[in-house]
Design an enzyme around this catalytic site. Sequence first.
Site, PDB file in Angstrom:
ATOM      1  N   GLY A  26      -0.029   2.257   5.512  1.00 31.24           N
ATOM      2  CA  GLY A  26       0.185   3.613   5.039  1.00 31.24           C
ATOM      3  C   GLY A  26       1.380   3.699   4.112  1.00 31.24           C
ATOM      4  O   GLY A  26       2.485   4.047   4.539  1.00 31.24           O
ATOM      5  N   GLU A  53       3.247  -9.521   0.588  1.00 29.43           N
ATOM      6  CA  GLU A  53       1.963  -9.082   0.058  1.00 29.43           C
ATOM      7  C   GLU A  53       1.643  -9.772  -1.256  1.00 29.43           C
ATOM      8  O   GLU A  53       0.504 -10.116  -1.517  1.00 29.43           O
ATOM      9  CB  GLU A  53       1.961  -7.564  -0.129  1.00 29.43           C
ATOM     10  CG  GLU A  53       0.624  -6.995  -0.555  1.00 29.43           C
ATOM     11  CD  GLU A  53       0.623  -5.482  -0.576  1.00 29.43           C
ATOM     12  OE1 GLU A  53      -0.469  -4.901  -0.691  1.00 29.43           O
ATOM     13  OE2 GLU A  53       1.709  -4.882  -0.470  1.00 29.43           O
TER      14      GLU A  53
END
Length: 253
Positions: A136, A253
């Site tokens: 999120g 990431e």
Amino acid sequence: KNQKKYYFNINESKKEKEFRDEVKGFLKQALTPMLVRAGENTTSIFSDFDAAIAWQKILYEKGWLLSDWPKAYGGNGWSLAQKTIFETECKKHNAPSLFSLGIQMLGPIIIKYGTQAQKDRYLDRIASTQDVWCQGYSEPNAGSDLASLKTSAKRDGDDYIVNGSKIWTSYAHRSNMIFCLVRTSTQGPKQAGISFLLIDMNTPGIQVDEIISIDGDVEQCQVFFDDVRVPADNLIGEENQGWEISKYLLQLE
């Protein structure tokens, strides 16, 4: 003609060749036609969700899942050469991609910033797929300018009360947990008032709206939080440390 020539020795050692043979044998045995088909059909960073979860369970049981985690937290202790061999052979054999938000991003965050209780509670559940995590971060008006996020988390006793919305949340409709950046302060620079919070997707007040892609599939969602009560124990790191933590996560990431 006076230029020097440089050569790199990429010959595998005997142990590395043996490891490659072991990996090939395992993949031939473990990859079912369904998993191979999912690997062949992968056109983005995500494979078919069910195939990705099934493949993670297989690697978890084998002990070959966590090549980037420290051994103290379940990592397999592979060398860089072993990691490269495994990843290369997985591509050659059309293994599906893992749904790696928990493994690749949240796990290392908890290892670095989490309390011992959080490590004990979450790490094995991440690896074993008991918990499936979504991310999120982005909001309708805070995507590339992530520091402008407005989803708020106000302290109320032993809880935070969360209100706001996240968008482009990959597989939120298939996840039971979400890690969120939330605003816990409006004082000072906007980056300084952000915290990193773990939220159970089954908590009252959470609504997930699926975003249907042009091919009719659902990969992205919008998540709404309406007075969602989250235990303060779910805060990772210190309050208002979220920007530092998020930068570390984006490196992963």
